[in-house]
Scaffold this motif. Structure first.
Motif, mmCIF file in Angstrom:
data_model
loop_
_atom_site.group_PDB
_atom_site.id
_atom_site.type_symbol
_atom_site.label_atom_id
_atom_site.label_comp_id
_atom_site.label_asym_id
_atom_site.label_seq_id
_atom_site.Cartn_x
_atom_site.Cartn_y
_atom_site.Cartn_z
ATOM 1 N N ILE A 210 8.058 5.915 -4.160
ATOM 2 C CA ILE A 210 7.578 4.859 -3.271
ATOM 3 C C ILE A 210 6.366 4.163 -3.889
ATOM 4 O O ILE A 210 6.255 2.920 -3.882
ATOM 5 N N ALA A 211 5.467 4.943 -4.425
ATOM 6 C CA ALA A 211 4.255 4.370 -5.025
ATOM 7 C C ALA A 211 4.607 3.479 -6.216
ATOM 8 O O ALA A 211 4.036 2.400 -6.396
ATOM 9 N N LEU A 212 5.558 3.938 -7.039
ATOM 10 C CA LEU A 212 5.967 3.136 -8.193
ATOM 11 C C LEU A 212 6.522 1.799 -7.754
ATOM 12 O O LEU A 212 6.268 0.756 -8.365
ATOM 13 N N VAL A 213 7.307 1.873 -6.681
ATOM 14 C CA VAL A 213 7.882 0.641 -6.160
ATOM 15 C C VAL A 213 6.777 -0.298 -5.690
ATOM 16 O O VAL A 213 6.818 -1.507 -5.923
ATOM 17 N N GLY A 214 5.770 0.266 -5.049
ATOM 18 C CA GLY A 214 4.654 -0.543 -4.599
ATOM 19 C C GLY A 214 3.887 -1.144 -5.759
ATOM 20 O O GLY A 214 3.377 -2.251 -5.712
#
Lengths: 526, 329, 341
Positions: free
Chosen positions: C247-251
């Motif tokens: 999720i963080a990478l996507v953000g």
């Protein structure tokens, strides 16, 4: 010079040549001195005992002589020639072979392969399976072990046979010196071993025998060297030294005779804490007994008579195929040691082998001790090493464990202290019943006393103890009642003063009347 | 007694025939035959020589990778560098193609040498410096991967024609060359297994301390195992290059996981001391065949992975169950 | 009874006769953590020499932001390795987290406050399945997580038909791109996560259970540790961590790809190893892993700033791991201990 030389001379008209002479051996690991100053002399054809407490330097001395470790200072002479082996194999080649306490057999290879390693027979780079089998079979036959199949895998053999093979391998390679490190640890009877030793000494080989069991030592050894604090205190002729003299040498001060009067602690009519009703399973059948509050119940048996299964079933590690286990009068199905602790008044378990089933080596001794109750020690699931130390302190005192060891990694402690920590663990849980399997195995005299003291105090306080021991004097000393297992069932039961070594041994070997179904629980030993 | 040591299935000791068959490779052969039967039903052409040859060609790289890996697993280790060796061999052959049969011979030797060198480095780290094998081979794999990337930044190049034609060819119209290569390795292994080196390999996989105390030179054996495995990986890289006829710096990566799958599928225990190369080769064959069966069943190639993964889990569970059924005493 | 008591107490002082053992107070864990920390500082300073733009405070911030991914991932991997296992499914679960975040949630989705946790739950379920296979079916961790990885990636491939769609959820973007009290949010999250993570591993009862199991499962069982539950826990945690990283990478990069997790597996293992944990389990501390993860991140930024081609970068990374392994050998620690006294 050993006293009683006259007695020795009377037995053997001429003095035996000295095979191995060690003087001034010293070994330090960094700043820790493992061996301070050891002298020992082994004569051809004689069995020489090496005795001493844990931490006295025995294992270091043995490793030096065996070739596993080189001494920092000191000299060794084999047949008057300098002896400086640079490896175990080197020593073996010279004729000094060792049978280790921790067996050194390869589990997935066959008996024959283990016996012949590292030189397996064959040609053109390929090993001949047939020749291996033949030669292995010959070795087994030479040592009275032809009932063992040379093609059997070591892992499939019972522990006693594995120890015999370890010893056989050492005997085969020992042309000058044979070192036996706790050879009877897994043997139930000593006949085969002592016969082999006599055979070997007959050929002029010198034998170094390390054992905690004084009775055995007196039977087979003629002389003994006692180590204390890393130095050899004295070498004595065993026929001239009394037990208390030997203990004094080992421990440093006169130890009073250890037999304590057994107070009647258990009150009949109280609900038994732990009971078995026709319990049966692997290696066991029809086991029924009751363990009352304040009682110390011993189990005595030769090897492999079902005692391991019994304890494991009571701890919940194995499930019985028949019968019931009752805790505080309620039949229960225990699913494991954790469940056993939480059932009724609680059952705490001390496993058989501390090294492989007991200690968690990288964790501190304090953590090891409080692990079962760590939830209670913590605050909102969090805790600090200091909290663990505080919680462990009390139990450590009960087993007379020096508190400075509490924050050591338990793997760094001696076997005796490790065992103390494990027993402290059973005490700290608050369980009212202790299952102790061989609580003083591989532990020195001083530690044994501390352990016995803790067990007695626990029973005096109303706790119940079920323990198994392979050392009869221990059973005699500690137990209020004793069950003898034979062939997987309870063969006889002894109570109070009826518990004597002779009576126990007889029962362990299956002699005497078995228990009748109703009532009559003990036979008076005449 | 606690379930500490399994009753062995090395075939050295007395074992039940069935269990011996499983880790000796018998069971996986059976599975393979059944799977092949399914395949043959789906694809009538499956039983032609050329189809079989193509299948064996496809299988060869993984089979060799699994063979090398099995040797390390038996001695109780893991070797992640298989991906690195294969990648380097592949890019070297694609960037410096050596033509003709002489060139091919030189290329094979080159691949073997690359594998041996990497194996020697691994062997030194694991046997002499006593690093854990998974950690040491992880490091060497990453370094090898980097070397491969330096030699060839992106897929390209071409492998010498002689190699890509001849090594995927068929002798006497029936026997694929790649099959001979794999067969030769398996035969060599059967001889090694009976040598002192082979026996020592199993010994150190089961209990290194006892092996050392029994006189086995554990360092030398482990070192030798890594070098041997490295050479076999080199051969795998060679066969892969013959197959793909082109170079890719990440050629070895997909084989890494699959070769472990193949070893486990073949029944070789991952905790060492038992198993064999033949079984692992058959495991590799089964995995490759499974891919084909799935494809011709119309399963979207997207989902091949799901099947392979599930098959792997089932295979490991089954062989473990079999092992434990023999222990119940 | 008094006579008996006397004789017993006479024995008491001898219980410790001859045992002069000592144990090092300065443990291997401490030495490694300090070494790694020193290395990090050294590298940052060295970076200044290479390029004055590096080593600046802004650079440190970037390192910490980028480091969040590896730190969180290595924490989960570290717990699994602590119990004697290995989690090879992390890249797949990262991808799972990322793809679910973009396709289930997407940007401007008011339901994201419960959907994003749901994504984490799904990831946790994957970890649970791995754990069940490992604990109940007794599949070796290496194999089970590898199989799950193949299965999950294959499922995602089919689900997205090869092309992931959707955009980053607002919360994820906010997480990675906003500031709180002057600090970039990721840095704050890193600090809080590290503190809680360390406390869980080294100062909680669950952490103790994990260390026990990693040392010896049978002994842990005999000591009353809830073995089954404790063996399952690390895999669930590591999967949730991986999902979070997805999720963080996507953000951070505003989109998901099918290979987004690939580059993180080996570094996650490397960070744990460099940080001093034993690959066999039972030893290690998260502080060391934290240092290892930051070290690798710093290394990565320096290497890309130097403009080295990818191949060379890989060689350097691998060599660093090797050097760390060589320096962390057990024998060296024992020699160090004996020199101390």
């Amino acid at each position: 010079m050993p006293s009683g030389q006259a007695a020795a001379d009377a037995a053997e008209p001429r003095e035996r040549p000295c095979v191995l002479r060690c003087s001034g051996l010293h070994k330090a690991y960094g700043a820790t001195v493992a061996l301070q100053h050891a002298d020992i002399a082994l004569s051809a054809g004689k069995v020489h005992a090496l005795m001493g407490e844990n931490g006295a330097g025995k294992s270091t001395l043995v490793r030096i002589i065996a070739g596993a470790v080189s001494p920092g200072r000191g000299e060794m002479y084999l047949d008057d020639r300098p002896y400086r082996p640079h490896s175990l194999m080197d020593a073996r080649r010279i004729g000094v072979a060792t049978a280790f306490q921790e067996l050194s057999l390869v589990p997935n290879l066959t008996v024959a392969q283990n016996l012949l390693l590292p030189r397996l027979p064959g040609s053109a780079g390929l090993v001949s399976a047939r020749k291996t089998f033949e030669l292995g079979g010959e070795v087994l036959a030479r040592h009275g072990l032809d009932r063992i199949d040379p093609r059997a895998e070591i892992a499939s053999l019972p522990l006693a046979d594995r120890q015999r093979i370890e010893i056989t391998r050492a005997i085969e390679n020992a042309t000058r010196v044979l070192i036996l490190d706790e050879p009877t640890a897994s043997l139930a009877e000593t006949d085969w071993l002592f016969e082999r030793i006599r055979h070997v000494t007959g050929k002029g080989v010198a034998v170094l025998y390390i054992s905690h069991r004084l009775g055995e030592v007196r039977e087979i050894c003629t002389e003994a060297t006692v180590l204390r604090n890393g130095s050899s205190i004295a070498s004595v002729d065993l026929s001239a030294a009394s037990d208390s003299q030997i203990f004094e040498m080992m421990v440093g001060r006169k130890v009073a005779h250890k037999r304590l009067p057994r107070a009647v602690r258990s009150e009949r009519g109280q609900q038994p804490r732990l009971a078995a009703r026709q319990l049966g399973g692997r290696n066991l059948h029809d086991i029924s007994f009751e363990l009352r509050p304040g009682e110390v119940l011993g189990v005595a048996a030769l090897e492999g008579q079902g005692q391991q299964s019994l304890f494991r079933m009571l701890a919940g590690l194995e499930s019985p195929s028949q019968g019931q286990v009752l805790v505080d009068g309620q039949p229960t199905k225990l699913s494991g040691p954790r469940a056993a602790l939480r059932t009724g008044s609680g059952i705490a378990y001390l496993p058989e082998e501390r090294k492989t089933e007991g200690i968690l080596s990288g964790l501190s001794a304090a953590t090891n001790i409080v692990l079962p109750i760590i939830g209670g020690v913590s605050r909102a699931s969090f805790l600090t090493p200091r909290m663990e130390l505080r919680a462990a302190r009390d139990a450590a005192d009960k087993v007379e464990m020096n508190p400075r060891y509490l924050d050591f990694a338990i793997g760094d402690l001696s076997g005796g202290n490790q065992q103390k920590a494990l027993i402290a663990r059973t005490l700290v849980t608050g369980a009212k019943t202790l299952l102790l399997f061989d609580p003083s195995r591989g532990v020195d005299v001083g530690t044994k006393q501390s352990i016995y003291q803790a067990i007695r105090a626990f029973a005096d306080g109303g706790g119940s103890v079920l323990f198994y021991s392979s050392e009869l004097p221990e059973v005699v000393q500690l137990a209020d009642r004793c069950l003898v297992l034979y062939g997987g069932s309870i063969f006889r039961e002894f109570e109070g003063d009826d518990i004597s070594e002779q009576a126990l041994v007889a029962a362990m070997l299956g002699h005497g009347d078995a228990i009748s179904e109703e009532g009559a629980m003990h036979d008076r030993a005449h | 007694m606690t379930e500490r040591i399994d009753a062995s299935m090395t075939g050295f000791g007395r074992t039940s025939t069935f269990r011996g068959l499983v880790t000796g490779g018998g069971l996986i052969v059976l599975i393979y035959i059944c799977l092949y039967a399914v395949y043959a039903v789906q694809q009538p052409k499956a039983l032609t020589a050329s189809s079989i040859a193509a299948l064996i060609n496809n299988t060869a790289p993984l089979a060799l990778a699994a063979a090398g890996q099995a040797i390390i697993v038996i001695s109780r280790g893991f070797d992640l560098s298989v991906a690195g060796v294969i990648s380097i061999c592949n890019v070297v052959l694609a960037v410096y193609p050596l033509e003709g049969p002489g060139g091919a011979a030189a290329s094979v030797l080159l691949c073997l040498a690359i594998g041996a060198v990497v194996g020697a480095v691994n062997g030194y780290l694991v046997a002499v410096l006593r690093l854990q094998s998974i950690a040491a081979t992880l490091a060497t794999m990453i370094i090898c991967q980097g070397i491969a990337l330096v030699i060839l930044k992106a897929p390209g190049g071409y492998v010498a024609e002689w190699i890509s034609y001849e090594m995927t060819d068929v002798l006497w119209r029936v026997i694929p060359v790649s099959g001979l290569v794999v067969g030769a390795v398996v035969l060599a292994w059967l001889a090694i297994k009976r040598s002192a080196f082979g026996i020592s390999l199993y010994a150190i996989g089961a209990d290194e301390a006892s092996a050392a105390l029994s006189g086995i030179n554990t360092r030398r054996v482990r070192f030798g195992a890594h070098v041997l495995a490295g050479c076999i990986y080199g051969l795998a890289g060679f066969m892969l290059s013959a197959q793909t006829a082109t170079g890719s710096p990440t050629a070895g990566t997909p084989l890494l996981m699959l070769c472990f799958a193949a070893v486990a599928l073949g029944g070789t225990s991952l905790s060492g001391g038992k198993g064999g190369v033949f079984a692992s080769v058959m495991g590799a064959a089964t995995l490759t065949l499974l891919q084909k069966v799935l494809f011709s069943s119309g399963v979207s190639s997207f989902y091949t992975g799901m099947f392979q993964g599930t098959v792997l889990i089932l295979a490991v569970v089954f062989s473990a169950l079999l092992a434990r059924s023999g222990e119940a005493k | 009874m008094s006579g008996a008591q006397e004789s017993v107490s006479a024995v008491e002082p001898f219980a410790q006769t001859g045992d002069t053992r000592t144990s090092s107070k300065v443990s291997r864990e401490t030495i490694t953590t300090i070494s790694v920390a020193i290395l990090c500082v050294v590298l940052l300073l060295a970076a200044r020499f290479i390029n004055p733009a590096l080593g600046s405070w802004a650079q440190v911030e970037t390192v910490l932001i980028l480091g969040l991914f590896l730190v969180v991932l290595s924490y989960g991997q570290g717990l699994v390795i602590l119990t004697g296992g290995l989690d090879l499914s992390l890249p797949a679960v990262i991808t799972l987290g990322g793809i679910l975040a973009t396709s289930w949630v997407g940007s401007g989705n008011p339901a994201e406050w419960y959907l994003l946790p749901a994504v984490l739950v799904v990831c946790g379920l994957v970890g649970l399945i791995s754990a069940i296979g490992i604990v109940w079916l007794r599949v070796p961790p290496f194999i089970m997580t590898m199989a799950m990885s193949i299965i999950v990636l294959s499922a995602l491939l089919g689900y997205t038909a090869g092309t992931p769609r959707g955009s980053a959820p607002d919360a994820a973007v906010a997480l990675m791109k906003s500031h709180v009290a002057g600090l970039p949010t990721p840095v704050l999250v890193l600090i809080i996560f590290s503190a809680i993570g360390w406390a869980f591993q080294s100062r909680s009862i669950y952490g103790r259970y994990l260390y026990a199991i990693g040392t010896n499962v049978e002994a842990a069982r005999n000591a009353g540790v809830p073995v089954t539950a404790a063996r399952i826990l690390p895999y669930v945690i590591s999967a949730i961590c991986a999902g979070f990283v997805g999720i963080a990478l996507v953000g951070y990069s505003s989109g998901a790809t099918l290979r987004m997790g690939d580059d993180y597996l080996l570094p996650s293992i490397a960070a744990v190893v460099i940080g001093g944990s034993s690959i066999l389990g039972g030893r290690g501390s998260f502080l060391g892993t934290l240092g290892g993860a930051l070290l690798l991140t710093i290394l990565g930024t320096i290497i890309s700033a130097l403009g080295l081609e990818f191949g060379l970068r890989t060689i350097i990374e691998g060599s660093i791991i090797l050097i760390a392994l060589l320096l962390l050998r057990e024998e060296l620690f024992q020699r160090l201990r004996s020199i101390q006294r």
